[in-house]
Design an enzyme around this catalytic site. Sequence first.
Site, PDB file in Angstrom:
ATOM      1  N   GLU A  28      13.966  -1.222   8.573  1.00 52.49           N
ATOM      2  CA  GLU A  28      13.727  -2.420   8.363  1.00 52.49           C
ATOM      3  C   GLU A  28      14.441  -3.307   7.376  1.00 52.49           C
ATOM      4  O   GLU A  28      14.575  -2.712   6.264  1.00 52.49           O
ATOM      5  CB  GLU A  28      12.238  -2.659   8.106  1.00 52.49           C
ATOM      6  CG  GLU A  28      11.461  -2.274   9.118  1.00 52.49           C
ATOM      7  CD  GLU A  28       9.858  -2.475   8.822  1.00 52.49           C
ATOM      8  OE1 GLU A  28       9.084  -2.368   9.672  1.00 52.49           O
ATOM      9  OE2 GLU A  28       9.551  -2.388   7.499  1.00 52.49           O
ATOM     10  N   ASP A  32       4.857  -4.323  14.918  1.00 50.22           N
ATOM     11  CA  ASP A  32       5.040  -5.076  13.738  1.00 50.22           C
ATOM     12  C   ASP A  32       6.072  -4.456  12.657  1.00 50.22           C
ATOM     13  O   ASP A  32       6.458  -4.865  11.791  1.00 50.22           O
ATOM     14  CB  ASP A  32       3.670  -5.578  13.269  1.00 50.22           C
ATOM     15  CG  ASP A  32       4.000  -6.520  12.114  1.00 50.22           C
ATOM     16  OD1 ASP A  32       4.599  -7.705  12.422  1.00 50.22           O
ATOM     17  OD2 ASP A  32       3.570  -6.167  10.916  1.00 50.22           O
ATOM     18  N   CYS A  80      -9.735   2.013   7.106  1.00 51.56           N
ATOM     19  CA  CYS A  80     -10.492   0.565   6.793  1.00 51.56           C
ATOM     20  C   CYS A  80     -10.001  -0.357   7.996  1.00 51.56           C
ATOM     21  O   CYS A  80     -10.488  -0.993   8.442  1.00 51.56           O
ATOM     22  CB  CYS A  80     -10.297   0.018   5.474  1.00 51.56           C
ATOM     23  SG  CYS A  80      -8.632  -0.297   4.959  1.00 51.56           S
ATOM     24  N   LEU A  81      -8.532  -0.001   8.343  1.00 49.59           N
ATOM     25  CA  LEU A  81      -7.839  -0.918   9.404  1.00 49.59           C
ATOM     26  C   LEU A  81      -8.266  -0.610  10.581  1.00 49.59           C
ATOM     27  O   LEU A  81      -8.686  -1.518  11.455  1.00 49.59           O
ATOM     28  CB  LEU A  81      -6.274  -1.023   9.014  1.00 49.59           C
ATOM     29  CG  LEU A  81      -5.798  -1.649   7.777  1.00 49.59           C
ATOM     30  CD1 LEU A  81      -4.215  -1.388   7.857  1.00 49.59           C
ATOM     31  CD2 LEU A  81      -6.239  -2.914   7.462  1.00 49.59           C
ATOM     32  N   ARG A  91       3.056   2.072  10.693  1.00 45.28           N
ATOM     33  CA  ARG A  91       4.559   2.684  10.194  1.00 45.28           C
ATOM     34  C   ARG A  91       5.616   2.784  11.443  1.00 45.28           C
ATOM     35  O   ARG A  91       5.292   3.417  12.307  1.00 45.28           O
ATOM     36  CB  ARG A  91       4.593   3.778   9.311  1.00 45.28           C
ATOM     37  CG  ARG A  91       3.836   3.477   8.039  1.00 45.28           C
ATOM     38  CD  ARG A  91       4.593   2.774   7.007  1.00 45.28           C
ATOM     39  NE  ARG A  91       3.597   2.476   5.732  1.00 45.28           N
ATOM     40  CZ  ARG A  91       3.039   1.601   5.466  1.00 45.28           C
ATOM     41  NH1 ARG A  91       2.739   0.729   6.562  1.00 45.28           N
ATOM     42  NH2 ARG A  91       2.434   1.466   4.228  1.00 45.28           N
ATOM     43  N   THR A 114       0.895  -1.200  -0.110  1.00 39.74           N
ATOM     44  CA  THR A 114      -0.170   0.198   0.029  1.00 39.74           C
ATOM     45  C   THR A 114       0.803   1.188  -0.007  1.00 39.74           C
ATOM     46  O   THR A 114       0.664   2.292  -0.683  1.00 39.74           O
ATOM     47  CB  THR A 114      -0.899  -0.163   1.120  1.00 39.74           C
ATOM     48  OG1 THR A 114      -1.769  -1.140   1.029  1.00 39.74           O
ATOM     49  CG2 THR A 114      -1.885   1.187   1.384  1.00 39.74           C
ATOM     50  N   HIS A 158       7.194  -7.377  10.665  1.00 37.74           N
ATOM     51  CA  HIS A 158       6.621  -6.966   9.703  1.00 37.74           C
ATOM     52  C   HIS A 158       5.658  -7.961   8.936  1.00 37.74           C
ATOM     53  O   HIS A 158       5.482  -7.728   7.734  1.00 37.74           O
ATOM     54  CB  HIS A 158       7.319  -6.028   8.927  1.00 37.74           C
ATOM     55  CG  HIS A 158       6.433  -4.951   7.994  1.00 37.74           C
ATOM     56  ND1 HIS A 158       7.140  -3.748   7.597  1.00 37.74           N
ATOM     57  CD2 HIS A 158       5.217  -4.931   7.632  1.00 37.74           C
ATOM     58  CE1 HIS A 158       6.295  -2.983   7.097  1.00 37.74           C
ATOM     59  NE2 HIS A 158       5.000  -3.657   6.959  1.00 37.74           N
ATOM     60  N   ILE A 159       4.885  -8.718   9.684  1.00 36.34           N
ATOM     61  CA  ILE A 159       4.111  -9.806   8.883  1.00 36.34           C
ATOM     62  C   ILE A 159       2.571  -9.734   9.271  1.00 36.34           C
ATOM     63  O   ILE A 159       1.798 -10.687   8.944  1.00 36.34           O
ATOM     64  CB  ILE A 159       4.608 -11.253   9.349  1.00 36.34           C
ATOM     65  CG1 ILE A 159       5.017 -11.173  10.840  1.00 36.34           C
ATOM     66  CG2 ILE A 159       6.013 -11.396   8.504  1.00 36.34           C
ATOM     67  CD1 ILE A 159       3.910 -11.541  11.763  1.00 36.34           C
ATOM     68  N   ALA A 160       2.065  -8.620   9.996  1.00 35.77           N
ATOM     69  CA  ALA A 160       0.766  -8.707  10.204  1.00 35.77           C
ATOM     70  C   ALA A 160      -0.057  -8.335   8.929  1.00 35.77           C
ATOM     71  O   ALA A 160      -1.255  -8.970   8.980  1.00 35.77           O
ATOM     72  CB  ALA A 160       0.554  -7.354  10.951  1.00 35.77           C
ATOM     73  N   TRP A 161       0.533  -8.197   7.677  1.00 37.71           N
ATOM     74  CA  TRP A 161      -0.298  -8.110   6.583  1.00 37.71           C
ATOM     75  C   TRP A 161      -0.444  -9.310   5.859  1.00 37.71           C
ATOM     76  O   TRP A 161      -0.945  -9.487   4.764  1.00 37.71           O
ATOM     77  CB  TRP A 161       0.491  -7.104   5.613  1.00 37.71           C
ATOM     78  CG  TRP A 161       1.690  -7.456   5.388  1.00 37.71           C
ATOM     79  CD1 TRP A 161       2.893  -7.355   5.969  1.00 37.71           C
ATOM     80  CD2 TRP A 161       2.248  -8.301   4.145  1.00 37.71           C
ATOM     81  NE1 TRP A 161       4.009  -7.811   5.497  1.00 37.71           N
ATOM     82  CE2 TRP A 161       3.707  -8.283   4.230  1.00 37.71           C
ATOM     83  CE3 TRP A 161       1.634  -8.761   2.943  1.00 37.71           C
ATOM     84  CZ2 TRP A 161       4.405  -9.013   3.301  1.00 37.71           C
ATOM     85  CZ3 TRP A 161       2.318  -9.330   1.899  1.00 37.71           C
ATOM     86  CH2 TRP A 161       3.763  -9.490   2.133  1.00 37.71           C
ATOM     87  N   THR A 184       1.231  -1.590  14.210  1.00 37.76           N
ATOM     88  CA  THR A 184       1.154  -2.091  13.080  1.00 37.76           C
ATOM     89  C   THR A 184       1.117  -1.159  11.839  1.00 37.76           C
ATOM     90  O   THR A 184       0.930  -1.708  10.680  1.00 37.76           O
ATOM     91  CB  THR A 184       0.231  -3.148  13.045  1.00 37.76           C
ATOM     92  OG1 THR A 184      -0.953  -2.635  13.223  1.00 37.76           O
ATOM     93  CG2 THR A 184       0.202  -4.238  14.070  1.00 37.76           C
TER      94      THR A 184
END
Length: 315
Positions: A262, A257, A156-157, A233, A73, A285-288, A231
């Site tokens: 990174e 996350d 939305c999140l 940035r 995104t 960084h794996i929440a997505w 979760t």
Amino acid sequence: MKIVFLDSTAIPKHISIPRPSFEHTWTEYEHTSAEQTIERVKDADIVITSKVIFDRETLQQLPKLKLIAITATGTNNVDLVAAEEMGIAVRNVTGYSSTTVPEHVIGLIFSLKHSLAGWLRDQTEAKWAESKQFCYFDYPITDVRGSTLGVFGKGCLGTEVGRLANAVGMKVLYAEHKDATVCREGYTPFDEVLKQADIVTLHCPLTETTKDLINAETLSKMKKGAFLINTGRGPLIDELALVDALKTGHLGGAALDVMVKEPPEKDNPLILAAKTMPNLIITPHIAWASDSAVTTLVGKVMQNIEEFVQQLHQK
């Protein structure tokens, strides 16, 4: 059309990446450094990337490039102004993680409130086996139901996190912008959310005004013992200020996350702190990245490419 995928390991290997229907050549690299970018892309019509940097200087050396298709995104890795000036289209993907990120956040809330990281760590040291009772009580356990969740970012999140939180009995407050002079309907003033929330979760975009949104000042306004979840940035949080708030005990815990850099350096203060702090949870960084979300993501990336090429041929 020549297509180059610069960082294919940003997609899990077990998720198949569809190929465009039009005639093309496909070159794929697992990783691409800044020094390798121009050489690998100089003859490409289309680039696919997640995080490779395309600044003005780089774009100026890529006269054949027509499209940058981002497998994410965020577009922070591309100079959008320079790309527009040079006639290079940039397409990102939104909405693909609207289930998996909120679920990850709710999981982190339960993990923090029930001190799961501490209990799990203890079992690697066989601590339960050494107990003289059927259980032991080294870490606090508090209920999620009845807690107040402060949500920063009502996209939305953030909205879906709020819906799930309501479903498990939490009170949800959506924070107004930090320096807003008027509080919109459905929002609560920024400082009031910090004061009331048992858990704060960040879902706002990274801009000049949101960088270091959570710093020493804002952390000091949070309820003592509250939890912080990010979760969104990494740069939304001043990492050193967060470490200090955890060490002093002002915060009850944190779950991250995302990080400022990174992957983080091994000596990053938060990485070091997580080795000894059971109330600090870090996921890479794996929440997505649920399988369904990634499958949707790569499908939308290919759709963006197909639509772009169709429009190109119609001109």
